[in-house]
Design an enzyme around this catalytic site. Structure first.
Site, PDB file in Angstrom:
ATOM      1  CG  HIS A   1      -8.340   0.105  -3.104  1.00 29.44           C
ATOM      2  ND1 HIS A   1      -7.551  -0.973  -2.752  1.00 29.44           N
ATOM      3  CD2 HIS A   1      -9.072   0.415  -1.989  1.00 29.44           C
ATOM      4  CE1 HIS A   1      -7.780  -1.285  -1.485  1.00 29.44           C
ATOM      5  NE2 HIS A   1      -8.700  -0.472  -1.007  1.00 29.44           N
TER       6      HIS A   1
ATOM      7  NE  ARG B   1      -3.928   0.605   1.793  1.00 29.84           N
ATOM      8  CZ  ARG B   1      -5.165   0.693   2.256  1.00 29.84           C
ATOM      9  NH1 ARG B   1      -5.419   1.419   3.319  1.00 29.84           N
ATOM     10  NH2 ARG B   1      -6.148   0.049   1.666  1.00 29.84           N
TER      11      ARG B   1
ATOM     12  CD  GLN C   1     -13.119  -2.122  -1.081  1.00 30.58           C
ATOM     13  OE1 GLN C   1     -12.325  -2.009  -0.154  1.00 30.58           O
ATOM     14  NE2 GLN C   1     -14.286  -2.736  -0.933  1.00 30.58           N
TER      15      GLN C   1
ATOM     16  CB  CYS D   1     -14.098   1.071  -0.473  1.00 31.35           C
ATOM     17  SG  CYS D   1     -13.435   2.735  -0.267  1.00 31.35           S
TER      18      CYS D   1
ATOM     19  CG  ASP E   1     -13.366   6.310  -1.307  1.00 31.19           C
ATOM     20  OD1 ASP E   1     -13.377   6.141  -0.082  1.00 31.19           O
ATOM     21  OD2 ASP E   1     -12.319   6.255  -1.996  1.00 31.19           O
TER      22      ASP E   1
ATOM     23  NE  ARG F   1     -10.196  -5.384   0.160  1.00 30.42           N
ATOM     24  CZ  ARG F   1      -9.467  -4.360   0.606  1.00 30.42           C
ATOM     25  NH1 ARG F   1     -10.057  -3.292   1.092  1.00 30.42           N
ATOM     26  NH2 ARG F   1      -8.139  -4.376   0.550  1.00 30.42           N
TER      27      ARG F   1
HETATM   28  N1  NVA Z   1      -9.801   6.781  -1.567  1.00 29.39           N
HETATM   29  C1  NVA Z   1      -9.439   6.323  -0.236  1.00 29.39           C
HETATM   30  C2  NVA Z   1      -9.696   4.854  -0.100  1.00 29.39           C
HETATM   31  C3  NVA Z   1      -9.394   4.278   1.251  1.00 29.39           C
HETATM   32  C4  NVA Z   1      -9.624   2.800   1.333  1.00 29.39           C
HETATM   33  C5  NVA Z   1      -7.988   6.677   0.042  1.00 29.39           C
HETATM   34  O1  NVA Z   1      -7.151   6.499  -0.856  1.00 29.39           O
HETATM   35  O2  NVA Z   1      -7.700   7.137   1.138  1.00 29.39           O
HETATM   36  N1   CP Z   2     -11.321  -0.227   2.058  1.00 22.07           N
HETATM   37  C1   CP Z   2     -10.058  -0.287   2.526  1.00 22.07           C
HETATM   38  O1   CP Z   2      -9.089  -0.531   1.798  1.00 22.07           O
HETATM   39  O2   CP Z   2      -9.961  -0.093   3.867  1.00 22.07           O
HETATM   40  P1   CP Z   2      -8.621   0.089   4.711  1.00 22.07           P
HETATM   41  O3   CP Z   2      -8.044   1.430   4.376  1.00 22.07           O
HETATM   42  O4   CP Z   2      -9.073  -0.005   6.147  1.00 22.07           O
HETATM   43  O5   CP Z   2      -7.662  -1.018   4.365  1.00 22.07           O
END
Ligand code: NVA
Ligand code: CP
Length: 307
Positions: free
Chosen positions: A132, A105, A135, A260, A220, A288
């Site tokens: 992502h 990540r 997801q 998500c 989101d 997930r």
């Molecule tokens: N768009 C959000 C998704 C988190 C799972 C982010 O990147 O923070």
């Molecule tokens: N939806 C998702 O990826 O959640 P987290 O940021 O908690 O991993």
């Protein structure tokens, strides 16, 4: 040497492979619900590099590896040499000689592609600034479970044209559904992804227009990780894009709502939306685990033979 299969984007796989993965996710979910022990990855190790926070991604990958008989190692930039400037390529060369897959990540998507280019083992995108895809495996599994095939259906994405939205565009191509994106000016999804999707994806400024007849509505947070200093500006700008029960009422009768998570109640969704019967956000979060177990089973070589 660099022949490993990766999962950096939905476009890395064929539509058949993607449908196969989500069907397998449903099977693995059933095995777990029936209490059947299934450990094909005994002795296998997943390294998880988290440069951003996470609840779902960490717990689902870590629990998933343990359930499949393997183990996962959590790594943060605070503890590894990557955080002190060791080149990504060097980290990839070393780690991939020790573990069987790496989940990352990160911020820039190029960190993932660079790691993958130097890795002997599969690399999985656990979220980047651009995409992502894990997801979307869960979202597509959830739709299949609740409503059957998503092919030919209409999906509305409301809010920021962010990493999740980009992955929805890729899913629209791969799973063959129509996607309507409603976002404020200046917050459109990546133009390259839009171009790739052709007329499958349309853009509007009006959430009501986007949801008309839609079978799935997804949204989101307005401020993604790394954009925290823009929060106040975004809250003001995105206000007309809040998803409410009234907005769901304008969609198809059997519409589903997905998020998500994490959610900011009172911002991108109304306070009560996750309690609405049309919301499947908790199933979506659970999936997930199952969808990624299917991915790990697909990517990571099966267990060693007894000596
Ligand atoms: N768009 C959000 C998704 C988190 C799972 C982010 O990147 O923070
Ligand atoms: N939806 C998702 O990826 O959640 P987290 O940021 O908690 O991993």
């Amino acid at each position: 040497m660099m022949s490993a299969r990766h999962f950096l984007s939905m476009m890395d796989y064929t539509p058949d492979e993607l449908v196969g993965l989500i069907r397998r996710g449903i099977e693995l979910k059933d095995l777990r619900n029936r209490g059947v022990l299934f450990e094909p990855l005994r002795g296998r190790v997943l390294a998880m590099i988290f440069e951003k926070s996470s609840t779902r991604t960490r717990v689902s990958f870590e629990a998933g590896m343990i359930q499949l008989g393997g183990q996962a190692i959590f790594l943060s930039p605070r503890d590894t040499q990557l955080g002190r400037g060791e080149p990504i390529a060097d980290g990839a060369r070393v780690m991939s000689r020790m573990v069987d897959a790496v989940m990352i990540r990160t911020f820039a998507h190029s960190n993932l592609t660079e790691f993958a280019a130097n890795s002997r083992v599969p690399v999985i995108n656990g979220l980047s600034d651009d995409l992502h895809p894990c997801q979307l495996l869960a979202d597509m599994q959830t739709f299949l479970e609740h409503r059957g095939s998503i092919k030919g259906k209409t999906v509305a994405w409301i809010g920021d044209g962010n990493n999740m939205c980009n992955s929805y565009i890729e899913a629209a191509i791969q799973f063959d559904f129509k996607l309507r994106v409603a976002c404020p000016e200046g917050y459109e999804p990546n133009a390259q992804f839009m171009a790739l999707a052709g007329d499958r994806v349309t853009l509007t400024r009006d959430p009501r227009e986007a949801v008309k007849g839609a079978h799935l509505i997804s949204t989101d947070v307005w401020t993604s990780m790394g954009q925290e200093e823009e929060t106040a500006k975004r809250i003001a700008l995105f206000k007309p894009f809040q998803v409410t029960r009234a907005l769901l009422d304008m969609a198809a009768e059997d519409v589903l709502f997905m998020h998500c998570l994490p959610a900011h109640r009172g911002e991108e969704i109304s306070e009560d939306l996750l309690d609405d019967v049309r919301s499947v956000a908790w199933d979506q979060a659970e999936n997930r685990l199952h969808a990624q177990k299917a991915l790990l089973e697909f990517l990571v070589a099966p267990a060693y033979q007894p000596a």
